[in-house]
Design an enzyme around this catalytic site. Sequence first.
Site, PDB file in Angstrom:
ATOM      1  N   HIS A 175      31.426  52.313  39.228  1.00 45.38           N
ATOM      2  CA  HIS A 175      31.796  50.919  39.524  1.00 45.38           C
ATOM      3  C   HIS A 175      31.759  50.589  41.011  1.00 45.38           C
ATOM      4  O   HIS A 175      31.942  49.445  41.396  1.00 45.38           O
ATOM      5  CB  HIS A 175      33.189  50.626  38.953  1.00 45.38           C
ATOM      6  N   ASP A 228      30.941  46.481  48.517  1.00 46.98           N
ATOM      7  CA  ASP A 228      31.582  46.335  47.211  1.00 46.98           C
ATOM      8  C   ASP A 228      30.561  46.670  46.131  1.00 46.98           C
ATOM      9  O   ASP A 228      29.412  46.226  46.222  1.00 46.98           O
ATOM     10  CB  ASP A 228      32.032  44.868  47.021  1.00 46.98           C
TER      11      ASP A 228
HETATM   12  P1  ADQ Z   1      37.841  45.953  42.412  1.00 43.09           P
HETATM   13  O1  ADQ Z   1      37.651  46.628  43.724  1.00 43.09           O
HETATM   14  O2  ADQ Z   1      39.224  45.895  41.924  1.00 43.09           O
HETATM   15  O3  ADQ Z   1      36.885  46.547  41.280  1.00 43.09           O
HETATM   16  P2  ADQ Z   1      36.750  43.194  41.842  1.00 43.09           P
HETATM   17  O4  ADQ Z   1      35.440  43.384  41.173  1.00 43.09           O
HETATM   18  O5  ADQ Z   1      36.740  42.019  42.759  1.00 43.09           O
HETATM   19  O6  ADQ Z   1      37.247  44.442  42.687  1.00 43.09           O
HETATM   20  O7  ADQ Z   1      37.838  42.946  40.738  1.00 43.09           O
HETATM   21  C1  ADQ Z   1      39.134  42.604  41.060  1.00 43.09           C
HETATM   22  C2  ADQ Z   1      39.804  41.956  39.852  1.00 43.09           C
HETATM   23  O8  ADQ Z   1      41.196  41.860  40.147  1.00 43.09           O
HETATM   24  C3  ADQ Z   1      39.284  40.549  39.588  1.00 43.09           C
HETATM   25  O9  ADQ Z   1      39.138  40.352  38.218  1.00 43.09           O
HETATM   26  C4  ADQ Z   1      40.388  39.664  40.174  1.00 43.09           C
HETATM   27  O10 ADQ Z   1      40.576  38.435  39.505  1.00 43.09           O
HETATM   28  C5  ADQ Z   1      41.617  40.534  39.999  1.00 43.09           C
HETATM   29  N1  ADQ Z   1      42.581  40.174  41.047  1.00 43.09           N
HETATM   30  C6  ADQ Z   1      42.457  40.316  42.369  1.00 43.09           C
HETATM   31  N2  ADQ Z   1      43.532  39.811  43.003  1.00 43.09           N
HETATM   32  C7  ADQ Z   1      44.338  39.331  42.053  1.00 43.09           C
HETATM   33  C8  ADQ Z   1      45.601  38.672  42.050  1.00 43.09           C
HETATM   34  N3  ADQ Z   1      46.259  38.396  43.170  1.00 43.09           N
HETATM   35  N4  ADQ Z   1      46.125  38.337  40.863  1.00 43.09           N
HETATM   36  C9  ADQ Z   1      45.490  38.605  39.725  1.00 43.09           C
HETATM   37  N5  ADQ Z   1      44.302  39.209  39.662  1.00 43.09           N
HETATM   38  C10 ADQ Z   1      43.730  39.574  40.799  1.00 43.09           C
HETATM   39  C11 ADQ Z   1      35.957  47.643  41.203  1.00 43.09           C
HETATM   40  C12 ADQ Z   1      34.827  47.619  42.245  1.00 43.09           C
HETATM   41  C13 ADQ Z   1      34.089  46.280  42.192  1.00 43.09           C
HETATM   42  C14 ADQ Z   1      33.572  46.035  40.767  1.00 43.09           C
HETATM   43  C15 ADQ Z   1      34.665  46.251  39.739  1.00 43.09           C
HETATM   44  C16 ADQ Z   1      34.112  46.242  38.315  1.00 43.09           C
HETATM   45  O11 ADQ Z   1      35.343  47.858  43.554  1.00 43.09           O
HETATM   46  O12 ADQ Z   1      33.006  46.259  43.107  1.00 43.09           O
HETATM   47  O13 ADQ Z   1      33.097  44.700  40.658  1.00 43.09           O
HETATM   48  O14 ADQ Z   1      35.323  47.502  39.919  1.00 43.09           O
HETATM   49  O15 ADQ Z   1      33.071  47.142  38.172  1.00 43.09           O
END
Ligand code: ADQ
Length: 469
Positions: free
Chosen positions: A157, A366
Amino acid sequence: MTRLIVISNRVQAPTGSHNGAQGGLAVALAAALREYRGIWFGWSGERTDEFTGQISLQRSDGVTTATVDLEDQDIEEYYNGYANRTLWPLFHYRIDLAEYERGFAGGYQRVNERFAETVLPLIEPDDVVWIQDYHMIPLAAELRKRGCANRIGFFLHIPWPPRRLLSTLPEADDLVRSLFAYDLIGFHTDEWLQAFTDFATHELGAVADGPDGTLRLDGREVRTMACPIGIDAKEFVQAARSPTARLTFRQMRDSAVGRAMIVGVDRLDYSKGLEERFLGYERFLSEHPEERKEVFLLQIAPPSRGAVETYQKIRTTLEGLSGRINGAHADLDWVPIRYVNQGYPRDVLAGVYRAARIGLVTPLRDGMNLVAKEYVAAQDPEDPGVLILSRFAGAAAQMPEALLVNPYSAEDLSDAILRALRMRREERIARWRPMMEMIERQDVLWWRQQFTDALIGEGSAELLQSFGK
Ligand code: ADQ
């Protein structure tokens, strides 16, 4: 019948409710597990005095979860150590933060062996195993050592780092070699896939064979694919139309009193480029004093991995920086940055996204970044906001219509903010529409289907037999 065994560090049991509190990944995996009558195995998140391998089985909303507790030393060396202090920074190109300690590497290996021993009795001959993410790279090799001949797939991921960076990891060769125990390896983008292939071929002497991304090494053959993860687009569009989202939207608009809101939503993590984002925004305020009171930045950043020191540091740094910027620029009736350290339900987030004129998604690196997709999915089709997206997020490969920026450049960020604020509605719609179409077409169910189809394929039963069951 083929069952799917999903293995990941943490297991998120489906809640059965539709309040949208779960992430897209959990939703997609739960759907696959229901379809294949599978099991989801991983760490419970709990500690135990002594590891026993005792599995806690639970059935919830049609999905069976199997979890184990870990010892303090395991958590310290495997999770806080190798996963979060070695692999995470290294794979996000931060060798300056990566800690190389034999104790961490040993703990990582030990926990993967423990997982292999514990999960093996749950795996039946027809099952297909899908292992998730960087916590579990050697797990297939450990399963193979114990006689597991099932099909096993792996999905990463996070980014795969360039060969020269990965070479700094003392265990790099063994780690990459262990990936050849899988049948299929998936990455979000071609860039990560190519970096992996580069290491495997140039450092280990693997041979790239054929058009379907097959690599051969020491008699093993592994298929590779780029398969970008999506969001649950339908669910998110619904969430954006829900009463809670509408209420949140109105509250945000009221509190903005006519100003344009810029929103950032990220786990509090150095890879997300928050410090650079604040500095870029500050630059915008200084370069365009006439725009100052027309905007504000809402940054939502719930803390994560608080046991790791670099995460404590970034929290302190951001508190200081937002305080300094607010101190320098705020007025009686205006605060430039609202900085919030909380998580919110998905329907509330959807309302916030929709109320924001600009989505500022500027990670330094990312794997994909789902926030960029959620922001787009939450917009009003008649009057969408503008996505400013880091060119170093995996999502940039799928979203060229966003305003792509270099997150390290405060000037670039400042220019993009100005451009987004001045962008006419026709251009905003013209940019938004193809992104939305992609998000709906390549959603999280599509992602899961692409991967499981490639892993299980047609005629999977015969293929499983060829592994000698
Ligand atoms: P993450 O590094 O966690 O995931 P991301 O893909 O942006 O990053 O996902 C974060 C999730 O957390 C989103 O669904 C977002 O809505 C939620 N989130 C963030 N802040 C929040 C808040 N304050 N309240 C509620 N929800 C919140 C890892 C990898 C990414 C990859 C994903 C999936 O680092 O690059 O996209 O896995 O493979």
